[in-house]
Write a protein that holds these residues in place. Structure first.
Motif, PDB file in Angstrom:
ATOM      1  N   MET A   1     -16.902 -71.844 -67.649  1.00 26.85           N
ATOM      2  CA  MET A   1     -18.158 -72.006 -66.889  1.00 26.85           C
ATOM      3  C   MET A   1     -18.425 -73.335 -66.646  1.00 26.85           C
ATOM      4  O   MET A   1     -19.538 -73.808 -66.128  1.00 26.85           O
ATOM      5  CB  MET A   1     -19.495 -71.725 -67.809  1.00 26.85           C
ATOM      6  CG  MET A   1     -19.484 -70.236 -67.859  1.00 26.85           C
ATOM      7  SD  MET A   1     -20.149 -69.344 -66.445  1.00 26.85           S
ATOM      8  CE  MET A   1     -19.964 -67.631 -66.665  1.00 26.85           C
ATOM      9  N   LEU A   2     -17.306 -74.336 -66.412  1.00 24.71           N
ATOM     10  CA  LEU A   2     -17.411 -75.829 -66.180  1.00 24.71           C
ATOM     11  C   LEU A   2     -17.635 -76.017 -64.768  1.00 24.71           C
ATOM     12  O   LEU A   2     -18.583 -76.655 -64.518  1.00 24.71           O
ATOM     13  CB  LEU A   2     -16.100 -76.242 -66.688  1.00 24.71           C
ATOM     14  CG  LEU A   2     -16.108 -77.865 -66.335  1.00 24.71           C
ATOM     15  CD1 LEU A   2     -16.989 -78.528 -67.056  1.00 24.71           C
ATOM     16  CD2 LEU A   2     -14.525 -78.251 -66.530  1.00 24.71           C
ATOM     17  N   LEU A   3     -17.233 -75.266 -63.906  1.00 24.96           N
ATOM     18  CA  LEU A   3     -17.415 -75.391 -62.551  1.00 24.96           C
ATOM     19  C   LEU A   3     -18.988 -75.033 -62.114  1.00 24.96           C
ATOM     20  O   LEU A   3     -19.503 -75.827 -61.504  1.00 24.96           O
ATOM     21  CB  LEU A   3     -16.468 -74.596 -61.585  1.00 24.96           C
ATOM     22  CG  LEU A   3     -15.081 -75.033 -61.426  1.00 24.96           C
ATOM     23  CD1 LEU A   3     -14.245 -74.386 -60.494  1.00 24.96           C
ATOM     24  CD2 LEU A   3     -15.087 -76.580 -60.695  1.00 24.96           C
ATOM     25  N   ALA A   4     -19.209 -73.987 -62.905  1.00 26.41           N
ATOM     26  CA  ALA A   4     -20.701 -73.649 -62.674  1.00 26.41           C
ATOM     27  C   ALA A   4     -21.797 -74.526 -63.242  1.00 26.41           C
ATOM     28  O   ALA A   4     -22.782 -75.238 -62.669  1.00 26.41           O
ATOM     29  CB  ALA A   4     -21.188 -72.196 -63.347  1.00 26.41           C
ATOM     30  N   ASP A   5     -21.346 -75.115 -64.318  1.00 21.09           N
ATOM     31  CA  ASP A   5     -22.385 -76.343 -64.933  1.00 21.09           C
ATOM     32  C   ASP A   5     -22.210 -77.443 -64.027  1.00 21.09           C
ATOM     33  O   ASP A   5     -23.307 -78.275 -63.917  1.00 21.09           O
ATOM     34  CB  ASP A   5     -21.656 -76.727 -66.238  1.00 21.09           C
ATOM     35  CG  ASP A   5     -22.248 -75.728 -67.253  1.00 21.09           C
ATOM     36  OD1 ASP A   5     -23.065 -74.902 -66.976  1.00 21.09           O
ATOM     37  OD2 ASP A   5     -21.432 -75.655 -68.564  1.00 21.09           O
ATOM     38  N   ARG A   6     -20.947 -77.899 -63.523  1.00 22.48           N
ATOM     39  CA  ARG A   6     -20.903 -78.966 -62.607  1.00 22.48           C
ATOM     40  C   ARG A   6     -21.669 -78.704 -61.117  1.00 22.48           C
ATOM     41  O   ARG A   6     -22.607 -79.779 -60.919  1.00 22.48           O
ATOM     42  CB  ARG A   6     -19.333 -79.328 -62.296  1.00 22.48           C
ATOM     43  CG  ARG A   6     -19.541 -80.464 -61.215  1.00 22.48           C
ATOM     44  CD  ARG A   6     -17.981 -80.725 -60.739  1.00 22.48           C
ATOM     45  NE  ARG A   6     -17.788 -81.970 -59.966  1.00 22.48           N
ATOM     46  CZ  ARG A   6     -17.400 -82.925 -60.343  1.00 22.48           C
ATOM     47  NH1 ARG A   6     -16.796 -83.107 -61.525  1.00 22.48           N
ATOM     48  NH2 ARG A   6     -17.183 -84.106 -59.467  1.00 22.48           N
ATOM     49  N   LEU A   7     -21.833 -77.617 -60.736  1.00 22.70           N
ATOM     50  CA  LEU A   7     -22.521 -77.365 -59.607  1.00 22.70           C
ATOM     51  C   LEU A   7     -24.102 -77.497 -59.969  1.00 22.70           C
ATOM     52  O   LEU A   7     -24.673 -78.333 -59.026  1.00 22.70           O
ATOM     53  CB  LEU A   7     -22.100 -75.741 -59.216  1.00 22.70           C
ATOM     54  CG  LEU A   7     -23.252 -75.356 -57.948  1.00 22.70           C
ATOM     55  CD1 LEU A   7     -23.264 -76.079 -56.845  1.00 22.70           C
ATOM     56  CD2 LEU A   7     -22.855 -74.113 -57.973  1.00 22.70           C
ATOM     57  N   PHE A   8     -24.455 -77.056 -60.944  1.00 21.05           N
ATOM     58  CA  PHE A   8     -26.075 -77.043 -61.352  1.00 21.05           C
ATOM     59  C   PHE A   8     -26.477 -78.255 -61.786  1.00 21.05           C
ATOM     60  O   PHE A   8     -27.608 -78.688 -61.378  1.00 21.05           O
ATOM     61  CB  PHE A   8     -26.259 -76.106 -62.569  1.00 21.05           C
ATOM     62  CG  PHE A   8     -26.546 -74.619 -61.764  1.00 21.05           C
ATOM     63  CD1 PHE A   8     -27.904 -74.322 -61.279  1.00 21.05           C
ATOM     64  CD2 PHE A   8     -25.724 -73.586 -61.582  1.00 21.05           C
ATOM     65  CE1 PHE A   8     -28.191 -72.965 -60.726  1.00 21.05           C
ATOM     66  CE2 PHE A   8     -25.847 -72.488 -60.925  1.00 21.05           C
ATOM     67  CZ  PHE A   8     -27.138 -72.199 -60.485  1.00 21.05           C
ATOM     68  N   ARG A   9     -25.500 -79.186 -62.262  1.00 18.26           N
ATOM     69  CA  ARG A   9     -25.857 -80.591 -62.470  1.00 18.26           C
ATOM     70  C   ARG A   9     -25.730 -81.282 -61.186  1.00 18.26           C
ATOM     71  O   ARG A   9     -26.884 -82.047 -61.225  1.00 18.26           O
ATOM     72  CB  ARG A   9     -25.028 -81.051 -63.421  1.00 18.26           C
ATOM     73  CG  ARG A   9     -24.940 -80.459 -65.078  1.00 18.26           C
ATOM     74  CD  ARG A   9     -24.480 -81.438 -66.096  1.00 18.26           C
ATOM     75  NE  ARG A   9     -24.506 -80.459 -67.084  1.00 18.26           N
ATOM     76  CZ  ARG A   9     -24.249 -81.144 -68.243  1.00 18.26           C
ATOM     77  NH1 ARG A   9     -24.017 -82.530 -68.577  1.00 18.26           N
ATOM     78  NH2 ARG A   9     -24.452 -80.303 -69.375  1.00 18.26           N
ATOM     79  N   SER A  10     -25.105 -80.820 -60.433  1.00 20.17           N
ATOM     80  CA  SER A  10     -25.267 -81.584 -59.034  1.00 20.17           C
ATOM     81  C   SER A  10     -26.545 -81.331 -58.354  1.00 20.17           C
ATOM     82  O   SER A  10     -27.247 -81.787 -57.372  1.00 20.17           O
ATOM     83  CB  SER A  10     -24.127 -81.324 -58.068  1.00 20.17           C
ATOM     84  OG  SER A  10     -24.041 -79.835 -57.564  1.00 20.17           O
TER      85      SER A  10
END
Length: 802
Positions: free
Chosen positions: A104-113
Motif C-alpha cells: 500500500m506504499l504507492l497508495a499512501d504516497r498518493l493520498f499524502r500528496s
C-alpha cells in the motif's frame, strides 16, 4: 493396551484443542457485537438520549439538545462501523501501509500528496461554532465507545494486529476529500487518450471524440504528454487507485434522482426519489439513521461512517438527494524542472521554487520509509523518479480548493425551504452534485452545485505547465450554475447526463454519462398522468434498456440477413422479438451483453493491441460514445476496418456479425447447453465483498463476503448492476441505497440499502437487507415518535455519567 490409552488421550486432547479453538474463534467473531438494549452512562451529557432501533437496527436517536444528539450519534455509529471508520480515515491520511504493509506504499504516497488532512485542519479552524460543536460531540461519542470496549474490538483489528487511534474532529472532515477524490473521474480517461494519441493516426484519434466537435481544433495542437509522462501517471495515480478499489474503498459509478410534483401524484405533494450508484461491498458505504431534537431537528436518511450528519434524506420541511455532475475536476500539466536545481520549475519564463514536504510512512513491524513530495502552485508533482529527465507531471485537483461540504450538509439538515436549501448546497465545491429537492409546500427543484473551473481549452488532454495560460482562472459563480424550480413538466430528473446545452458558456466536462438511464427515467415519468409511490418502486427496479432500444433494430436487421452458423441461428431465435428487459432470467440479455463486449473488441482491439485495449475498455464511456454515435447517426468510423485483414475493408455490419458469433462461442464455452438456457443471472452475479474477504481462509472462518447473487440489469439500465468490461460479468456497483420520500406524509417514506446497518460480520444486521434490496423491496422510514416506538426492536438509553 497402553498404546490404545495413549491414542485415546491424544484424541481427547486434540478434540479439546479443536473445541477450544472453536470457542476461541467464536469468541473472536462475536465479542464486538454491541448490546442494543444496554443502559450506558456517558460523560459530558446534559440529558438522557433514547435510541430506538427497528428490526433492521436502524437507530432513531432522540435527544433534548443537539450536543447530546451528536455525541450519541458518534457512540452508535462506532457500535456498528468502527473498523470501517478507521479504514477510511487511514485512506485519507495515507496510513494503509501501517496495517497492510508495503503493497500500500504507492497508495499512501498518493493520498499524502492530496493533502486531505491539511485542508481538514484549515476548515476546522474556520467552521461556524455550531458545526464545530457537532463534530466535537460526535468525536467524544466515538472515543467514549472505544474506551468502553477496549478489549472487545471488531475482529479486523485483531487480525491485523493493531488498535485504533483516538478519533479527532478533523477526521470527520477528511471524508470530504475522500468523496471528492472518489467522484473524480477524468484523470484515468485523459491518460489513456494520451497513450492512444501516440499509437494511432490523427484521423483515427479524432474519431474517438464524436461528442466533442471542438476537439477538431485543439487549443494546443501537437502537444502530448510523452510516453514516459503518461506511464508516470499510470504508476503514480492509476495503479494506487486500483489497489484501493480492490479493497472496496472506491465507490463511484453513477446515480439517479427525480422529484414528481403534487400535480402528478394523488397526494398533491411531491415524491422525491434517489438512488446513488456506488461500489457494492460489505459493509456498505451508507449508514441509515434518524436524529431528533423535538422542536429543533427531525432528520433522517444516510450518513457516511465517520461523520455525524445526514448527507441525503429529509427533515420535517424538505427532502434532498444527489447525483454526480461528472465534472472534469482534475487537470494534468507537463512541468519543466530546472536542470541546475531539482526543486525549481519553469513558470512564465522564470524558475519558481517547488514546495518540498518530507514524509515518513510507517510500514508495520516498526519499519518506515522516507519520501519527498513536491508541489507546484497548482498541486503535487506525481511523477517523481519516473525517468522524465527535466520534465515532470503535476496535478491540479478540485479537492485542494476551498470548500465546506460539512457545513453545507449541516445547513441542509436544518433547512426549511428552497432558499435555505440553496444556501446549503452553495457550500459544495470539491464534491459536485445535482441536488434534487422537494418540500411540504409542494415545490420541487434541481440545483447544480460544485466548483466549475474557468479555464482555457477543452482539457481532455494535458496542458503545458510553463505558462499560466492554462491555469484555472477562478470558478463559475453559484448563481450562474444551472437549476430548475417547479418546471411545467411537473418533474425534475438527473442521471449523470449532460448538464446543459452547448450554448452554456463554461466547460463542465467532456465525459457525461450516455443518456440511456435519463431517457428511460423520463419516458416512465411521462408515461402516466398520475404517478404513485408504487410507480416509483417500479422505476427503481426497471431494467429495460434504452441502449438496447438504440442498438437492437440495426443489429437484428444485420443478423437476419447474414449467413450465420448453426449456433447463430439457434441464438437468433432466442434474440428475436426481445423487449430489451435485462431480467436475470433473460437469455437474450446474456447474448446482448456478451455481443456488446465482443463488438467493442472487434472494432478497437486490432488498432490498440492487448495492453492498450485493456486500459481503453476499462473506461466503458470511451467506446460507448463511439458506438452511440454510430448507431444514432449511421455514420461509421475507420476503426471498423480490421487492419489485420489485407484483402477486405470491414464495416460496422461485418463487426456486428463477427462479434455475435464470437459472443456465442464464448458463452457456449462458459455455460454449455442451448442458448435458450443462458440466463443472464447465471453469469451476471453480485458478491458483497469485505475489504479482507479476498483471503479465502478468513472469509470461510468469519463469513466476511456474501453472495454470489444472480442479478439482472447492466450499466445502461435505471436499476444497474454494473460490471467492469474486463471482468465479465461480476457486478461491482449499483444502487447503494434506494429512497422514496413522500412529502405528503413523511412516515410513508421507503428505504433500503444493499447490506445492513452493522459492519460486524457476525451480526444478524450485517447483510439483513440484502434479500429485500435484490427484490426491490423496502422498509419504512418512520419519523413520528409514536410509530418509531411502536416498531422498535431494541431500546437503549444513554444517561449522563454521575
Amino acid at each position: 493396551m497402553k498404546m490404545k490409552k495413549v491414542l485415546l488421550s491424544v484424541t481427547v486432547l486434540l478434540v479439546l484443542i479443536a473445541f477450544g479453538g472453536f470457542l476461541y474463534l467464536n469468541s473472536l467473531k462475536n465479542r464486538a457485537l454491541p448490546d442494543y438494549n444496554q443502559e450506558v452512562s456517558l460523560k459530558n451529557m446534559s440529558g438522557e438520549v433514547t435510541i430506538y432501533r427497528d428490526e433492521f437496527a436502524v437507530p432513531h436517536i432522540y435527544a433534548t439538545n443537539q450536543a447530546d444528539l451528536y455525541r450519541a450519534t458518534g457512540y452508535v455509529m462506532a457500535q456498528d462501523r468502527l473498523w470501517q471508520m478507521d479504514l477510511i480515515r487511514r485512506v485519507t491520511s495515507g496510513r494503509l501501509s501501517e496495517i497492510f504493509g508495503a503493497d500500500m506504499l504507492l497508495a499512501d504516497r498518493l493520498f499524502r500528496s492530496l493533502r486531505i488532512p491539511e485542508k481538514s485542519a484549515k476548515l476546522l479552524a474556520n467552521e461556524p461554532a455550531e458545526v464545530v460543536a457537532a463534530l466535537d460531540a460526535f468525536t467524544d461519542g466515538v472515543n467514549q465507545y472505544m474506551e468502553e470496549i477496549d478489549g472487545k474490538l471488531p475482529i479486523e483489528f485483531t487480525l491485523l494486529g493493531y488498535k485504533p487511534d483516538k478519533w479527532e474532529s478533523a477526521h470527520s472532515l477528511n471524508l470530504v476529500g475522500y468523496m471528492s477524490w472518489d467522484l473524480s473521474m477524468a484523470w484515468a480517461i485523459e491518460v489513456v487518450f494520451d497513450k492512444i494519441s501516440r499509437k494511432v493516426s490523427p484521423e483515427l484519434f479524432k474519431e474517438l471524440f464524436p461528442h466533442l466537435p471542438y476537439q477538431k481544433s485543439p487549443v494546443y495542437p501537437g502537444f502530448q504528454f510523452g510516453e514516459m509522462a503518461a506511464e508516470a501517471i499510470q504508476q503514480a495515480v492509476l495503479e494506487p487507485n486500483k489497489r484501493i478499489q480492490e479493497m472496496g474503498l472506491y465507490t463511484f459509478q453513477g446515480s439517479n434522482n427525480w422529484a414528481v410534483a403534487g400535480s402528478k401524484n394523488p397526494t398533491g405533494k411531491p415524491i422525491i426519489c434517489n438512488d446513488m450508484h456506488l461500489g457494492l461491498n460489505a459493509p456498505g458505504i451508507w449508514y441509515q439513521m434518524h436524529q431528533c431534537v423535538p422542536g429543533e431537528l427531525n432528520v433522517t436518511g444516510l450518513a457516511l461512517p465517520g461523520q455525524p450528519l445526514v448527507v441525503a434524506g429529509h427533515n420535517d420541511s424538505i427532502a434532498w438527494g444527489m447525483t454526480n455532475v461528472m465534472l472534469d475536476d482534475i487537470d494534468f500539466y507537463r512541468e519543466t524542472i530546472n536542470p541546475e536545481n531539482p526543486n525549481q520549475y519553469k513558470f512564465n519564463g522564470e524558475w519558481k521554487d517547488l514546495i518540498v514536504k518530507k514524509e515518513r510512512i510507517a510500514m508495520g513491524k516498526g519499519d518506515t520509509t522516507d519520501i519527498e513530495i513536491k508541489f507546484t502552485h497548482r498541486g503535487p508533482i506525481i511523477s517523481e523518479n519516473k525517468g522524465l529527465g527535466n520534465d515532470a507531471v503535476s496535478m491540479h485537483w478540485i479537492g485542494n480548493e476551498h470548500s465546506d461540504e460539512v457545513r453545507g450538509v449541516y445547513l441542509l439538515n436544518h433547512a426549511k425551504n428552497w432558499n435555505d436549501f440553496r444556501e446549503g448546497v452553495k457550500n459544495f465545491a470539491s464534491i459536485s452534485q445535482n441536488f434534487v429537492y422537494g418540500d411540504v409546500r409542494g415545490n420541487i427543484g434541481l440545483q447544480n452545485s460544485g466548483a466549475v473551473a474557468i479555464r482555457l481549452g477543452d482539457r481532455t488532454l494535458v496542458a503545458p505547465g510553463d505558462t499560466d495560460l492554462y491555469d484555472w482562472k477562478g470558478f463559475v459563480p453559484f448563481d450562474s450554475l444551472p437549476y430548475s424550480f417547479n418546471p411545467a413538466e411537473g418533474y425534475v430528473s438527473s442521471a449523470n447526463n449532460k448538464t446543459v446545452g452547448d450554448d452554456y458558456p463554461y466547460y463542465i466536462s467532456a465525459w457525461f454519462d450516455l443518456p440511456y438511464r435519463i431517457d428511460r427515467i423520463r419516458e416512465m415519468l411521462n408515461s402516466k398522468e398520475t404517478l404513485t409511490t408504487e410507480d416509483m418502486k417500479l422505476m427503481h427496479g426497471d431494467q429495460t434498456s434504452k441502449q438496447v432500444a438504440l442498438y437492437y433494430p440495426g443489429i437484428m436487421n444485420v443478423l437476419e440477413s447474414a449467413e450465420l452458423s448453426d449456433l447463430g441461428k439457434k441464438a437468433l431465435l432466442v434474440y428475436k422479438d426481445w423487449d430489451g428487459n435485462l431480467t436475470k432470467e433473460s437469455a437474450a440479455a446474456t447474448i446482448f451483453e456478451m455481443s456488446y463486449v465482443e463488438l467493442c473488441k472487434s472494432i478497437f482491439h486490432d488498432e490498440l493491441g492487448d495492453t492498450l485495449y485493456e486500459e481503453y475498455i476499462k473506461q466503458d464511456l470511451m467506446a460507448g460514445y463511439v458506438l452511440f454515435d454510430m448507431f444514432t447517426t449511421g455514420k461509421e468510423v475507420s476503426w471498423c476496418d480490421n487492419i489485420e485483414t489485407v484483402d477486405k475493408k470491414e464495416n460496422l455490419n461485418d463487426n456486428i456479425v463477427a462479434s455475435f458469433e464470437a459472443a456465442l462461442l464464448a458463452l457456449q464455452m462458459r455455460l454449455g447447453g442451448e442458448p435458450e438456457n443462458w440466463q443472464w443471472g447465471k453469469v451476471h452475479t453480485l458478491t458483497l465483498k469485505h475489504p479482507m474477504g479476498s483471503v479465502n481462509m478468513l472469509d470461510k472462518i468469519f463469513n466476511l463476503n456474501r453472495g454470489p447473487f444472480p442479478v439482472g440489469g447492466s450499466f445502461h439500465t435505471v436499476s444497474p448492476f454494473s460490471y467492469p468490461l474486463n471482468d465479465l460479468f461480476h457486478a461491482t456497483a449499483g444502487a447503494s441505497h434506494r429512497h422514496i420520500f413522500t412529502a405528503a406524509n413523511w412516515d410513508e417514506s421507503q428505504t433500503v440499502i444493499p447490506t445492513g446497518q452493522s459492519g460486524i460480520p457476525a451480526s444478524e444486521h450485517y447483510c439483513d437487507q440484502t434479500e429485500m434490496y435484490l427484490q426491490v423491496k423496502y422498509h419504512n422510514d418512520y419519523v413520528t415518535k409514536e410509530l418509531v416506538e411502536k416498531n422498535a426492536k431494541y431500546t437503549q438509553v444513554l444517561k449522563p455519567a454521575k
